[in-house]
Design a protein around this motif. Structure first.
Motif, PDB file in Angstrom:
ATOM      1  N   GLU A  65       1.283   4.862  -2.922  1.00 21.14           N
ATOM      2  CA  GLU A  65       1.073   5.954  -3.007  1.00 21.14           C
ATOM      3  C   GLU A  65       2.336   6.845  -3.382  1.00 21.14           C
ATOM      4  N   GLU A 102      -9.066   5.467  -5.202  1.00 26.35           N
ATOM      5  CA  GLU A 102      -8.626   5.231  -3.717  1.00 26.35           C
ATOM      6  C   GLU A 102     -10.081   3.793  -3.552  1.00 26.35           C
ATOM      7  N   LYS A 123      -8.213  -0.123  -2.659  1.00 27.74           N
ATOM      8  CA  LYS A 123      -7.267   1.253  -3.542  1.00 27.74           C
ATOM      9  C   LYS A 123      -6.019   0.191  -4.432  1.00 27.74           C
ATOM     10  N   TYR A 175       0.888  -1.588   0.096  1.00 25.69           N
ATOM     11  CA  TYR A 175       0.477  -0.203   0.084  1.00 25.69           C
ATOM     12  C   TYR A 175       0.922   1.535   0.089  1.00 25.69           C
ATOM     13  N   ASP A 176       1.645   1.198   0.307  1.00 25.55           N
ATOM     14  CA  ASP A 176       3.284   2.721   0.767  1.00 25.55           C
ATOM     15  C   ASP A 176       3.524   2.741  -0.822  1.00 25.55           C
ATOM     16  N   GLN A 180      -1.569   6.925 -11.307  1.00 24.75           N
ATOM     17  CA  GLN A 180      -2.634   7.236 -10.435  1.00 24.75           C
ATOM     18  C   GLN A 180      -3.153   6.478  -9.352  1.00 24.75           C
ATOM     19  N   VAL A 181      -3.361   7.066  -8.677  1.00 20.21           N
ATOM     20  CA  VAL A 181      -4.596   6.248  -6.951  1.00 20.21           C
ATOM     21  C   VAL A 181      -5.695   6.230  -7.541  1.00 20.21           C
ATOM     22  N   ALA A 206       2.702   6.470  -7.518  1.00 19.34           N
ATOM     23  CA  ALA A 206       1.673   7.670  -7.755  1.00 19.34           C
ATOM     24  C   ALA A 206       1.805   8.845  -7.880  1.00 19.34           C
ATOM     25  N   ALA A 207       3.018   9.098  -6.781  1.00 18.24           N
ATOM     26  CA  ALA A 207       3.677  10.068  -6.548  1.00 18.24           C
ATOM     27  C   ALA A 207       4.855  10.386  -7.276  1.00 18.24           C
ATOM     28  N   LEU A 233      -4.020   1.124  -8.282  1.00 12.56           N
ATOM     29  CA  LEU A 233      -2.513   1.958  -9.000  1.00 12.56           C
ATOM     30  C   LEU A 233      -3.276   1.913 -10.612  1.00 12.56           C
TER      31      LEU A 233
END
Length: 150
Positions: A93, A106, A121, A89-90, A103-104, A96-97, A123
């Protein structure tokens, strides 16, 4: 010829030559597949964050085939990187960043004809937007001094 020794392939009947050619072709294919397997093994043993992101992007590219956009779940991230559920999960993020064209989505409840369904959630990777996979990963790793840490 059955009881004698055969010195070269030219001494074999046509069926023997065909069989010999097929064995040679299968040997070449085996070598190609072993080389691909070695590359995949390197990605599953990813040790740095940048290597994990590369493995995720490679997985997405392979999954996409002809489609432009592909969804990659945390479970799939765990499978292609070998990380824990929490770290997957980390990485959602972080990818995506750090990578353009990603993009994520949710997690959410979606109404269906039979009730509702939970979408986790995920990607969303635009494989055409990430066209040059190596450039995307290189820009991610070099923008932070090449250490692959966010």
């Amino acid at each position: 010829m059955v009881n004698g020794d055969v010195e070269t392939v030219d001494e074999l009947p046509a069926a023997g030559r065909t069989f010999s050619q097929r064995v040679a072709e299968r040997g070449e294919r085996l070598e190609e597949l072993e080389a691909r397997l070695e590359v995949l093994a390197q990605h599953t043993d990813a040790s740095t964050k940048a290597e994990k992101i590369t493995a995720i992007l490679m997985f997405a590219q392979n999954k996409a085939n002809e489609r432009g956009k592909v969804a990659v779940t945390p479970a799939e991230i765990r499978g292609c990187t070998g990380v824990s559920r929490r770290y997957a999960y980390d990485l959602v993020e972080a990818v995506a960043a750090g990578v353009d064209g990603v993009q994520v989505r949710e997690s959410k409840q979606v109404r269906t004809g039979n009730g509702s369904e939970h979408k986790q959630k995920t990607l969303l990777i635009d494989c055409e937007g990430v066209r040059e996979l190596n450039d995307a990963v290189d820009s991610y790793t070099t923008s932070n001094g090449g250490d692959g840490e966010v």
